[in-house]
Every structure is written in C-alpha cells, then in structure tokens.
Design an enzyme around this catalytic site. Structure first.
Site, PDB file in Angstrom:
ATOM      1  N   THR A 188       0.845  -1.183   0.000  1.00 57.92           N
ATOM      2  CA  THR A 188       0.000   0.000   0.000  1.00 57.92           C
ATOM      3  C   THR A 188       0.885   1.238   0.000  1.00 57.92           C
ATOM      4  O   THR A 188       2.100   1.151   0.165  1.00 57.92           O
ATOM      5  CB  THR A 188      -0.904   0.021   1.236  1.00 57.92           C
ATOM      6  OG1 THR A 188      -0.080   0.139   2.408  1.00 57.92           O
ATOM      7  CG2 THR A 188      -1.726  -1.261   1.340  1.00 57.92           C
ATOM      8  N   GLU A 333      -5.470  -4.334  -1.444  1.00 58.38           N
ATOM      9  CA  GLU A 333      -5.819  -5.520  -0.677  1.00 58.38           C
ATOM     10  C   GLU A 333      -6.798  -6.426  -1.405  1.00 58.38           C
ATOM     11  O   GLU A 333      -7.069  -7.542  -0.960  1.00 58.38           O
ATOM     12  CB  GLU A 333      -6.424  -5.107   0.668  1.00 58.38           C
ATOM     13  CG  GLU A 333      -5.437  -4.498   1.641  1.00 58.38           C
ATOM     14  CD  GLU A 333      -5.280  -2.992   1.494  1.00 58.38           C
ATOM     15  OE1 GLU A 333      -4.770  -2.360   2.418  1.00 58.38           O
ATOM     16  OE2 GLU A 333      -5.660  -2.447   0.432  1.00 58.38           O
ATOM     17  N   LYS A 440      -6.767  11.866  -1.950  1.00 56.88           N
ATOM     18  CA  LYS A 440      -6.418  11.079  -3.130  1.00 56.88           C
ATOM     19  C   LYS A 440      -6.144  12.024  -4.294  1.00 56.88           C
ATOM     20  O   LYS A 440      -7.040  12.668  -4.813  1.00 56.88           O
ATOM     21  CB  LYS A 440      -7.522  10.098  -3.488  1.00 56.88           C
ATOM     22  CG  LYS A 440      -6.999   8.860  -4.193  1.00 56.88           C
ATOM     23  CD  LYS A 440      -8.014   7.745  -4.179  1.00 56.88           C
ATOM     24  CE  LYS A 440      -7.345   6.414  -4.493  1.00 56.88           C
ATOM     25  NZ  LYS A 440      -8.290   5.295  -4.492  1.00 56.88           N
ATOM     26  N   TRP A 445      -2.783   8.030  -2.893  1.00 56.04           N
ATOM     27  CA  TRP A 445      -3.146   8.502  -1.558  1.00 56.04           C
ATOM     28  C   TRP A 445      -2.073   9.421  -0.985  1.00 56.04           C
ATOM     29  O   TRP A 445      -0.879   9.216  -1.180  1.00 56.04           O
ATOM     30  CB  TRP A 445      -3.333   7.338  -0.606  1.00 56.04           C
ATOM     31  CG  TRP A 445      -4.536   6.486  -0.838  1.00 56.04           C
ATOM     32  CD1 TRP A 445      -4.559   5.189  -1.266  1.00 56.04           C
ATOM     33  CD2 TRP A 445      -5.911   6.857  -0.646  1.00 56.04           C
ATOM     34  NE1 TRP A 445      -5.844   4.739  -1.348  1.00 56.04           N
ATOM     35  CE2 TRP A 445      -6.704   5.736  -0.968  1.00 56.04           C
ATOM     36  CE3 TRP A 445      -6.546   8.032  -0.227  1.00 56.04           C
ATOM     37  CZ2 TRP A 445      -8.090   5.751  -0.889  1.00 56.04           C
ATOM     38  CZ3 TRP A 445      -7.926   8.048  -0.146  1.00 56.04           C
ATOM     39  CH2 TRP A 445      -8.687   6.915  -0.480  1.00 56.04           C
TER      40      TRP A 445
END
Length: 548
Positions: A188, A333, A440, A445
């Site tokens: 991530t 994920e 975002k 992000w």
C-alpha cells in the site's frame, strides 16, 4: 449416513505460468508492443515472451534465487517488466512491484521489509537506485533493464538484464507449483504509518484474471488490443498483464510517456480497443484531443478507477467520442478489482438520467467478491441507496492478512476497506466518504496526518490541519491550515519549502492558510468536517493555473 462423493476431475493447479503458457501455445503470434525507455517501439509475440521469461527464470536460479524469494522491480510498463512478472513467479519466486513515486525512505522501508534478494530497474531510475542501494544491505544485486551497451553510469554496481537472459537457452519447464503459494507482493502507499504488503497467491491471481476478463468487467477477448495505462507497479496494472494472455488479447505497453499526445499516438498506431487508468491520465488525453480536434478511431471502452471519475468525463467519453467509460473500484488488498459500473439489460432500458446515475457510481461487484455496509454498531445496513456505513468485502482474491504481520485486519471474516459507502437496490455501490482523512491526488493517496506532523515540526507552527481541496486536474490536492505560535512568523513559501526532502514532492500541499484557531471535537480531535465546509470554495493557486 451417506459419505460425501468426491468429484473425479484433474487436479491441475492454477499457476501464473499457465497464463503465459496458454498464450504462447494458442495465441503464439499475437503481438506484445512496448514503448521502450530507449525511445523506440519494441515488438514481439507471446511465444517470444514465454521463451525469454524462461531464460530469465534460468538466470535467476543460476544466481541462487529460490522459491519464495522476493524479486523487486522499479520499472515502467514494458516487455521486460512483463517477462519479470512471469519469469519470477513461474518457478516459485515472488514478484515484488515497487512504486517509484513513493518517497525514497518509504521505498527503502519496503525493500527491506520485503527482504528483496534482487531489484530490477529501468535505467530512468538509476539515480534513485544509487540513493537506495546503501540503505538496502540485504539486496544481493541490482539489475538494470538494459543491454550492456546501455548500462547507466552509477556508483552502485549493477548487472545487465539482457546479459542475464542471453546467457540461458530457455529450455525450461515451468514446475507444477502449489496454487496457494505466493506469487506477487504489492505494498500500500503507506498513508498511515509504514506501507503494508499484500501477498497474492497463484490461485488468487489466476481467479482475478478470469474475473477481470468477464463481460461484466473488461470483457477482454482475443479480438481486443489492450493498453494498460495504469502502471505495472500499481497493483499489477489492475490485472491486465494476466487477463491479456488469458484471453489472447494483443497487449500494448506505453512505457514512461503517459501524456495525452503520446497516449493518443500509440493508441491510434496500434488500434487499441481497450484501456484502463486513473482520471488524471484521461484528462490529459481528453485535453489533447480537444485542443487538436483529433478523434479516437479504435478505442471502444476504458476502465477508470483509482479515484472517483468526474461525471463530466464519463459523458465526454461517451457522447463526444463514442467510448464506453467504465467506472471501477478496488484496492491493493483486493488485487485490486471489486466493482464495475455496467448496466444489465433491464437497467439499459431505463431513462437516460437513471442510467447516468447508476454509471456515476462505483458499480456492482463482479463474481468472486461480496460486499456489505455496516453501521457503528457493527450490524449490516440496508441496500436502499440512502443508508451509509463502512464498506466490508470478502472473496478469493482479497487478503486475509498483511505480509509479516500477526494482526489480522479481518472482522468476522470480512475485510474493512476504510471507505464509507451506500449500496442501492440494484446493488450499485457509491463511495460517500472515507473513514480516515486521506487525500487522493491523481489516483494516489496522501496522508493528511503525515503532512500535519511535518508542519508542526516547524518552530513557528503551533497547530496544523490538512484537508483535501478540489482541483480541476488532480481532483484533490492538500490544503494546509495553520495556527502560528505566539510572536512567531512564517510565510506560506517558507512552510512549503520546509517539506522539501521530507515527503514525496507530490505530497507537498498546494496552499497554506493561516487562522487564529482550529476547530476541535468534544474529545479534543481536529474537526475536519467543519474545516472542509469552511474551505469548500477555497481556490488553490495551482487550480488557477490549470483553469487559465
């Protein structure tokens, strides 16, 4: 009691190598076209790709790489990166794609946390590798994706990719691996704390490729020419490098040049019918076509994800250029695809306004994914399009834990996404907010907390809050709201300059506003709802430049 009757079917494992082997055997002459960092266009076939992937596998084995070892990549979308996708996973190693847009310290953390044995990189990242290498002592070697004549001058000792491949003959059989073994590792963006690793399996990767190819998703087929604009270092380019060989689609890889002109010329030259990317990229393409008066002659559909797609963009693609723009949603994920906004037969007969309302949402799940929204009490909320709650998902390509973490993120077998959403009676999901104050920007992000922490490290800052502001190009950009310390002075320019070398450049706020005090909740937390309302109409300086 009757004994359960087992089926009598072959137990053939779902392995990543089987995707490329299928394409090589049954679509062997179908092209893979790449815009290389060297500036030229490279062409070869699925059959060529498999042979070179096998040569790479042999070369890595000769270097001592074993099943389960992680091989990192810092590379654009190109044929060599595709070979790494398959040449590593094909014999049981793990392909670890690294986002080069992250702050270098985050990349260092990721490489060390993954314990990468080797890292392969495009030559455009030579300077970055020189900065990373001294801080990554466990990396055995850095491999430049180039031939010997084009190896960059670096302080870091490097090997040449082409020499590694050329030394082998490709006479190699893909082993029959356990389909539940690891295949890819994607991290991530590290928006809160350190980045976290999602470790996919062969089984999850193949199932995801099937799902991506479904008519309700991309609808890829052997008649298509697919161009993934979404980077191969970002959640495996949304599964397109796996779905294309599964279906036999021609694959076009755009390299580093993702501006509107470069994408348009490549799409037209290769007769691209399908593409996928974040809204920012498509804004550049649409602006280029609007300025030049050019039109797309082959593109039929594109998936837009990474951040919410503006309704105007959906209608521009559809009404002005005859391209079906498909709103999609997912996350690292989830491998990443979860939902797509495509209508069924009954919905397509509704009024244009009703259709438009559905298509502007993130869409319905594809087979394999289930979802629900839950309230603060943990109970599931109704699908009425009004009730909103935290979005939970589950499915065979959704993680059940993070790499090298003993703490499970699951709640009663469901993964909490961190998004707040509604689901209507048609099963169409719409993201309404985020449970954390993330920003975002262009599909990536940004951590408001990290921006705030850096701000309050300045000696003149007493308190700071970072919120999202609307931006015509990036959709969202960070605005920093600051309370100065008593009798202290600091300018906007000084604060923005304070972020240099502390966060990634694209994380630096676009503007700073000074206030006497910040609003707080009853528990003492910053009340960002109040701040967002207060600065809802704030115009960022960078937004003015875009408009002008």
């Amino acid at each position: 009691m009757t004994t359960p009757l087992p089926g009598q079917m072959m137990d053939v494992p779902l392995t990543v190598s089987s995707l490329l082997a299928h394409a090589s055997r049954h679509f062997g002459t179908t092209e893979i076209v790449s815009k290389r960092v060297e500036g030229d266009v490279h062409r070869y076939t699925y059959r060529d790709c498999e042979k070179r992937a096998k040569q790479l596998a042999q070369g890595l084995i000769a270097l001592g790489v074993e099943a389960g070892d992680r091989i990192g990549t810092l590379a654009w979308n190109g044929y060599r990166h595709l070979e790494i996708y398959y040449g590593t996973t094909g014999f049981g190693a793990v392909c670890h794609t690294i986002n080069p847009r992250l702050f270098p310290e985050q990349i260092v953390y990721i490489v060390n946390h993954a314990d990468d044995r080797y890292v392969m990189f495009d030559t455009t990242f030579a300077a970055l590798v020189d900065a990373l290498a001294p801080k990554c002592p466990n990396v055995r070697g850095w491999i430049a994706l180039a031939d010997d004549a084009r190896l960059p001058r670096m302080t870091t000792p490097v090997m040449g990719y082409e020499a590694l491949v050329r030394a082998e003959d490709g006479d190699f059989d893909w082993p029959l691996l356990d389909e539940r073994l690891a295949s890819y590792l994607c991290y991530t963006s590290g928006t809160t704390g350190n980045p976290k690793g999602a470790l996919y399996s062969h089984r999850s990767t193949v199932l995801h490729a099937y799902a991506v190819s479904l008519p309700n998703a991309s609808g890829l087929s052997a008649r298509d020419c697919a161009l993934p604009v979404v980077p191969m270092f970002h959640v495996n380019a949304w599964g397109i490098p796996h779905a294309a060989p599964l279906t036999g689609a021609k694959l076009v890889l755009p390299g580093k040049d993702l501006d509107g002109k470069s994408l348009y010329e490549l799409m037209e030259a290769e007769h691209v019918t399908y593409s996928a990317g974040v809204p920012t990229v498509w804004l550049g393409l649409l602006n280029y076509m609007r300025e030049t008066g050019l039109r797309l002659t082959s593109l039929k559909r594109t998936v837009i994800g990474g951040s919410a797609c503006p309704p105007a963009m959906l209608s521009t693609f559809r009404d002005d250029y005859g391209v079906e723009a498909i709103h999609g949603w997912g996350m690292t994920e989830m491998s990443p695809l979860g939902t797509v906004a495509r209508l069924n037969g009954e919905q397509a007969q509704r009024s244009p306004d009703e259709q438009r309302s559905l298509l502007e949402k993130q869409g319905h799940v594809i087979y394999g994914v289930d979802m629900k929204i839950v309230g603060n009490d943990g109970r599931e909320l109704p699908w009425d399009g009004v009730a909103f709650g935290e979005l939970y998902v589950r499915g065979p390509w959704i993680i059940d834990g993070y790499f090298r973490s003993d703490v499970s993120p699951l709640v009663d077998g469901w993964f909490p996404t961190g998004d707040v959403a509604t689901i209507d009676r048609d099963g169409f999901m719409r993201i309404t907010d985020r449970s954390k104050d993330l920003i975002k920007s262009g599909g990536e992000w940004i951590s408001s907390i990290e921006i705030e922490n850096q701000a309050v490290a300045h000696p003149a800052v007493a308190e700071a809050a970072c919120i999202a502001c609307a931006h015509p190009d990036w959709k969202e950009r960070p605005l920093l709201v600051v309370v100065k310390r008593a009798d202290a002075e600091v300018t906007r320019e000084e604060l923005l300059g304070f972020y240099q070398d502390k966060v990634a450049r694209w994380w630096i706020p676009d503007d700073v506003v000074f206030v006497d005090e910040l609003p707080h909740t009853a528990t003492g937390k910053l009340n960002k709802l109040v701040l967002r309302e207060r600065f809802r109409d704030h115009i960022l300086p960078s937004a003015c430049k875009v408009v002008n």
